[in-house]
Design a protein around this motif. Sequence first.
Motif, PDB file in Angstrom:
ATOM      1  N   PHE A  46       0.837  -1.190   0.000  1.00  0.00           N
ATOM      2  CA  PHE A  46       0.000   0.000   0.000  1.00  0.00           C
ATOM      3  C   PHE A  46       0.880   1.251   0.000  1.00  0.00           C
ATOM      4  O   PHE A  46       1.945   1.280   0.612  1.00  0.00           O
ATOM      5  CB  PHE A  46      -0.909   0.014   1.230  1.00  0.00           C
ATOM      6  CG  PHE A  46      -1.784  -1.201   1.350  1.00  0.00           C
ATOM      7  CD1 PHE A  46      -2.967  -1.302   0.638  1.00  0.00           C
ATOM      8  CD2 PHE A  46      -1.420  -2.258   2.168  1.00  0.00           C
ATOM      9  CE1 PHE A  46      -3.772  -2.429   0.739  1.00  0.00           C
ATOM     10  CE2 PHE A  46      -2.215  -3.388   2.281  1.00  0.00           C
ATOM     11  CZ  PHE A  46      -3.396  -3.473   1.561  1.00  0.00           C
ATOM     12  N   ASP A  48       0.541   5.903  -0.822  1.00  0.00           N
ATOM     13  CA  ASP A  48      -0.401   7.001  -1.045  1.00  0.00           C
ATOM     14  C   ASP A  48      -0.408   7.388  -2.526  1.00  0.00           C
ATOM     15  O   ASP A  48       0.341   6.822  -3.333  1.00  0.00           O
ATOM     16  CB  ASP A  48      -0.068   8.194  -0.152  1.00  0.00           C
ATOM     17  CG  ASP A  48       1.350   8.705  -0.346  1.00  0.00           C
ATOM     18  OD1 ASP A  48       1.865   8.633  -1.481  1.00  0.00           O
ATOM     19  OD2 ASP A  48       1.953   9.173   0.630  1.00  0.00           O
ATOM     20  N   CYS A  49      -1.240   8.347  -2.867  1.00  0.00           N
ATOM     21  CA  CYS A  49      -1.386   8.742  -4.280  1.00  0.00           C
ATOM     22  C   CYS A  49      -0.109   9.357  -4.840  1.00  0.00           C
ATOM     23  O   CYS A  49       0.095   9.382  -6.064  1.00  0.00           O
ATOM     24  CB  CYS A  49      -2.552   9.720  -4.430  1.00  0.00           C
ATOM     25  SG  CYS A  49      -4.165   8.971  -4.098  1.00  0.00           S
ATOM     26  N   ASP A 114      -9.715  -4.381  -2.568  1.00  0.00           N
ATOM     27  CA  ASP A 114     -10.372  -3.116  -2.221  1.00  0.00           C
ATOM     28  C   ASP A 114     -11.325  -3.306  -1.045  1.00  0.00           C
ATOM     29  O   ASP A 114     -11.419  -2.441  -0.164  1.00  0.00           O
ATOM     30  CB  ASP A 114     -11.132  -2.562  -3.425  1.00  0.00           C
ATOM     31  CG  ASP A 114     -10.200  -2.050  -4.520  1.00  0.00           C
ATOM     32  OD1 ASP A 114      -9.048  -1.714  -4.187  1.00  0.00           O
ATOM     33  OD2 ASP A 114     -10.629  -1.987  -5.686  1.00  0.00           O
ATOM     34  N   ILE A 131      -3.619   3.342  -0.681  1.00  0.00           N
ATOM     35  CA  ILE A 131      -4.316   2.543  -1.677  1.00  0.00           C
ATOM     36  C   ILE A 131      -3.453   1.332  -2.032  1.00  0.00           C
ATOM     37  O   ILE A 131      -2.218   1.371  -1.907  1.00  0.00           O
ATOM     38  CB  ILE A 131      -4.620   3.351  -2.963  1.00  0.00           C
ATOM     39  CG1 ILE A 131      -3.324   3.941  -3.532  1.00  0.00           C
ATOM     40  CG2 ILE A 131      -5.635   4.454  -2.677  1.00  0.00           C
ATOM     41  CD1 ILE A 131      -3.516   4.666  -4.851  1.00  0.00           C
ATOM     42  N   GLN A 164      -3.004  -1.232  -9.252  1.00  0.00           N
ATOM     43  CA  GLN A 164      -3.525   0.120  -9.366  1.00  0.00           C
ATOM     44  C   GLN A 164      -4.792   0.149 -10.225  1.00  0.00           C
ATOM     45  O   GLN A 164      -5.027  -0.727 -11.052  1.00  0.00           O
ATOM     46  CB  GLN A 164      -2.463   1.041  -9.948  1.00  0.00           C
ATOM     47  CG  GLN A 164      -1.253   1.164  -9.030  1.00  0.00           C
ATOM     48  CD  GLN A 164      -0.163   2.014  -9.624  1.00  0.00           C
ATOM     49  OE1 GLN A 164      -0.250   3.223  -9.643  1.00  0.00           O
ATOM     50  NE2 GLN A 164       0.871   1.364 -10.134  1.00  0.00           N
ATOM     51  N   LYS A 165      -5.586   1.158 -10.025  1.00  0.00           N
ATOM     52  CA  LYS A 165      -6.954   1.221 -10.539  1.00  0.00           C
ATOM     53  C   LYS A 165      -7.060   0.953 -12.033  1.00  0.00           C
ATOM     54  O   LYS A 165      -7.920   0.205 -12.489  1.00  0.00           O
ATOM     55  CB  LYS A 165      -7.559   2.588 -10.215  1.00  0.00           C
ATOM     56  CG  LYS A 165      -9.042   2.700 -10.557  1.00  0.00           C
ATOM     57  CD  LYS A 165      -9.592   4.019 -10.077  1.00  0.00           C
ATOM     58  CE  LYS A 165     -11.084   4.126 -10.387  1.00  0.00           C
ATOM     59  NZ  LYS A 165     -11.650   5.420  -9.946  1.00  0.00           N
TER      60      LYS A 165
END
Length: 221
Positions: A46, A48-49, A114, A131, A164-165
């Motif tokens: 994990f 951060d952005c 998620d 994330i 990642q998304k």
Amino acid sequence: MKSIFRYERKFILINKNIPELENLLRNSKFNFKKNYPLRKVNSIYFDDCNMSSVLENLDGNNFKNKIRLRWYGKKKLINSPVLELKKKIGYVNYKKIYKIKNFQPIKFSKKNVDLIMKKLFHKYDFLKEKIPISSTHYNRLYFISSKNNIRATLDFNINYFNLQKYSNYNLNKYSKSFVIEIKYSNEKDEYVRTTLANITIRANKNSKYINSLIEYPFKLL
């Protein structure tokens, strides 16, 4: 919660094989021998952005932080995982391990990762604004020195997924390298460094998390 403080020195090797590396460990002055059965190690990382953990590593920052969810066994089934908060200063690592109670085994997928994150987010403050970025999966052999005070691990068959998304989940990156880690307590550092000076391999900077994002070549599986 369990806390661990120790030194870790890593060695990255290529163009080798398992018997050759096992002999290297056995014939070293540490006289390593196997002390635990082979395990499959799986970790979800994990960040951060802003990818702060990645930047800390690439910028050569001596202070590094890493958060991961780890489980053992089948890659496709997240079972009995633990949450690990790892801090590193040079070769010294400090790790806090949090057991997750009443966790029901769940299939490893982006969607389920998620879901796990949402549940953990409310319980652990250090997960705020974090994330899931990537995962690592590899086989690990365990060794201990003849004096039972120095440990070593040998990792191989290393592969990674990008979580990642907007990434392609089916893109599996595979590494042909082997990773040996020597692990020991603070008071044994001088002894270990002196002993390592007499072997032909040298310690390397290595992070499986970083490799999961930038290492090449890779192949599709």
